[in-house]
Design a protein around this motif. Structure first.
Motif, mmCIF file in Angstrom:
data_model
loop_
_atom_site.group_PDB
_atom_site.id
_atom_site.type_symbol
_atom_site.label_atom_id
_atom_site.label_comp_id
_atom_site.label_asym_id
_atom_site.label_seq_id
_atom_site.Cartn_x
_atom_site.Cartn_y
_atom_site.Cartn_z
ATOM 1 N N LEU A 8 -0.496 15.451 -2.969
ATOM 2 C CA LEU A 8 -1.441 14.357 -2.772
ATOM 3 C C LEU A 8 -1.905 14.387 -1.316
ATOM 4 O O LEU A 8 -1.087 14.329 -0.398
ATOM 5 C CB LEU A 8 -0.772 13.020 -3.098
ATOM 6 C CG LEU A 8 -1.659 11.779 -3.053
ATOM 7 C CD1 LEU A 8 -2.819 11.878 -4.037
ATOM 8 C CD2 LEU A 8 -0.830 10.522 -3.347
ATOM 9 N N LYS A 157 -2.894 2.437 1.907
ATOM 10 C CA LYS A 157 -1.746 2.894 2.692
ATOM 11 C C LYS A 157 -1.629 2.047 3.965
ATOM 12 O O LYS A 157 -2.659 1.627 4.503
ATOM 13 C CB LYS A 157 -1.935 4.370 3.057
ATOM 14 C CG LYS A 157 -2.013 5.303 1.849
ATOM 15 C CD LYS A 157 -2.424 6.721 2.230
ATOM 16 C CE LYS A 157 -3.857 6.778 2.684
ATOM 17 N NZ LYS A 157 -4.338 8.145 2.967
ATOM 18 N N LEU A 163 -0.189 6.229 -4.191
ATOM 19 C CA LEU A 163 0.665 7.388 -4.376
ATOM 20 C C LEU A 163 1.379 7.314 -5.721
ATOM 21 O O LEU A 163 1.454 8.303 -6.463
ATOM 22 C CB LEU A 163 1.677 7.486 -3.233
ATOM 23 C CG LEU A 163 1.129 7.934 -1.873
ATOM 24 C CD1 LEU A 163 0.205 6.889 -1.249
ATOM 25 C CD2 LEU A 163 2.276 8.238 -0.913
ATOM 26 N N MET A 179 3.284 14.149 -0.197
ATOM 27 C CA MET A 179 2.162 13.444 0.419
ATOM 28 C C MET A 179 1.827 14.144 1.728
ATOM 29 O O MET A 179 2.682 14.302 2.600
ATOM 30 C CB MET A 179 2.548 11.991 0.699
ATOM 31 C CG MET A 179 1.473 11.194 1.437
ATOM 32 S SD MET A 179 0.011 10.915 0.414
ATOM 33 C CE MET A 179 -1.304 10.937 1.645
ATOM 34 N N GLY A 190 4.183 7.726 1.890
ATOM 35 C CA GLY A 190 4.938 8.750 1.177
ATOM 36 C C GLY A 190 6.413 8.421 1.093
ATOM 37 O O GLY A 190 7.036 8.539 0.027
#
Length: 233
Positions: A8, A157, A163, A179, A190
């Motif tokens: 990701l 985030k 995520l 991540m 992450g």
């Protein structure tokens, strides 16, 4: 260590070089907002940690990891009479047209990762529409199984919602996902999601800024293939 089955990516500063892309864009956008008034453009830049004359962002600029709403909140006190929704819509339209500088040639890099059987996604604090426009302009949107922005319904985030949504969409355990990002926001997300984390240096952060949150810090995403191969040994 879990087998990696998905990657990701953050977008700005990770897939695309941050300063090469957004410095010149910000100069133009702030000049438009200030209607050509250089002093006002400089003041708007200062509000978001950007030196308008030099075209450089400060390391703590909210533009680096913030959402469009975050950035608008810093600009609005200097734009009396402008509504948040109007400013955010204007920012998103302008951002969608920004000429993006790839951190490395993206198509072959992504094809190599897909050839390894990896699911690929993008999680950005940009809005989803500009993110998709940038990936499409680079000719790589179709190589991703998942693309989410801060307005896609999964949060932003450093919270882990985007995520975990990728892991769910790809049918993967979070521990099997890496991540990849250029900011502490990316790597904090992450960690919160239970994923592995890799920092890259194509954004404003230094290796020292990222080291305590990253399993590894790489010069750029072009080194991912070698990193993954080394993990398998």
């Amino acid at each position: 260590m879990a087998e990696i089955r998905g990657i990701l990516f953050d977008k700005d500063g990770t897939l695309f070089d941050f300063h090469a892309t957004w410095g010149a864009w910000a100069q133009g956008f702030l000049s438009d907002l200030s209607q050509g008034d250089a002093g006002r453009a400089q003041a708007l830049g200062q509000a978001i940690g950007f030196d308008h004359s030099a075209g450089v962002f400060a390391p703590d600029s909210p533009v680096i990891a913030g959402t469009p709403g975050d950035i608008a909140a810093f600009l609005l006190p200097h734009l009396p009479g402008t509504s948040p929704d109007v400013l955010i819509a204007q920012m998103n339209r302008a951002a969608a047209a920004a000429p993006m500088k790839e951190a490395v040639p993206l198509a072959p890099m992504l094809d190599g990762l897909r050839g390894m059987g990896l699911a690929l996604g993008v999680a950005t604090n940009d809005a989803e529409a500009p993110a998709r426009a940038h990936l499409a302009a680079a000719g790589v949107a179709g190589r991703f199984d998942f693309i989410a922005g801060s307005d896609s319904g999964h949060g932003a985030k450093p919270a882990p919602g985007q995520l975990l949504a990728f892991a769910d969409a790809a049918g993967l355990a979070p521990a099997s996902v890496l991540m990849i990002g250029d900011s502490r926001h990316d790597l904090t997300a992450g960690r919160a999601a239970g994923m592995g984390t890799v920092g890259v240096l194509t954004g404003p952060a230094t290796a020292r800024d990222l080291a305590d949150l990253a399993d590894a810090v790489l010069p750029d995403i072009g080194h991912l293939g070698a990193y993954l191969t080394a993990r398998l040994r």
